[in-house]
Design an enzyme around this catalytic site. Structure first.
Site, PDB file in Angstrom:
ATOM      1  N   ASP A 101       0.838  -1.197   0.000  1.00  0.00           N
ATOM      2  CA  ASP A 101       0.000   0.000   0.000  1.00  0.00           C
ATOM      3  C   ASP A 101       0.877   1.252   0.000  1.00  0.00           C
ATOM      4  O   ASP A 101       0.633   2.200  -0.748  1.00  0.00           O
ATOM      5  CB  ASP A 101      -0.916  -0.017   1.224  1.00  0.00           C
TER       6      ASP A 101
ATOM      7  N   ARG B 214     -10.305  10.311 -11.765  1.00  0.00           N
ATOM      8  CA  ARG B 214      -9.688  10.314 -10.428  1.00  0.00           C
ATOM      9  C   ARG B 214      -9.058   8.971 -10.063  1.00  0.00           C
ATOM     10  O   ARG B 214      -8.398   8.856  -9.028  1.00  0.00           O
ATOM     11  CB  ARG B 214     -10.739  10.650  -9.365  1.00  0.00           C
TER      12      ARG B 214
END
Length: 185
Positions: free
Chosen positions: A84, A129
């Site tokens: 992550d 986005r």
């Protein structure tokens, strides 16, 4: 085991901006209190990152004893945090904050405690986005070091405005500042 992850057909690649470090240059941490990379997080993972070619970054993690999951190996959750973090750092090229929308990991080989992992992450493309990323990890130091990929990951990150974090202002430990010197709240 791999998922059925499919990238959209209409992906575009953002340009590499002038403010992004040259290949081999260190990337600034995105928040000093971050568990993954923050200097002001004594219980954190202390990952470091460098810019790569194009839209790629690399990161390093020393697999400390405290990261043990199964006997003698890294906990899968710690590996998930590392993926992550490195994929989020690849998104720094966009110049603004992102949040994780989806993250998946394929664990391919055991990763012994005491190993040093090198991660390589890249932006695969964007649609509005949505930022699609991928990464792999290799053991570069330790008992099973080599050029074998030990885990892979794919992620979907969403670009946001700094105001996204405003509702959490009362819970923040410190004053967040972006890597580019602006307030994050």
């Amino acid at each position: 085991m791999s998922s059925t992850w499919t990238l959209p057909d209409d992906l575009t690649l953002p340009p590499r901006p002038d403010f992004f470090p040259a290949p081999g240059g260190a990337l600034p941490q995105h928040w000093s209190k971050c568990f993954g990379c923050g200097d002001d997080q004594p219980a954190g993972m202390a990952m470091t990152f460098t810019a790569g070619e194009g839209l790629e970054v690399s990161g390093r993690l020393t697999v400390a004893q405290r990261y043990q999951g199964g006997p003698g190996v890294i906990h899968g959750g710690i590996l998930s945090v590392a993926f992550d973090e490195v994929q989020g750092m690849a998104c720094m090229v966009l110049g603004g904050p992102v949040v994780t929308g989806h993250l998946e990991i394929d664990f391919a080989r055991p990763i012994p405690l005491g190993s040093v992992l090198e991660f390589r992450a890249r932006i695969d493309g964007m649609v509005r986005r949505k930022v699609y990323t991928s990464a792999e990890a290799r053991i570069v130091e330790g008992p099973t070091a080599g050029d074998t990929v030990v885990a892979t990951s794919r992620g979907l990150f969403l670009t946001i405005k700094p105001e996204h974090f405003a509702p959490m202002a009362d819970f923040v430990d410190g004053v967040p500042v972006s890597p580019f010197g602006t307030s994050s709240l």
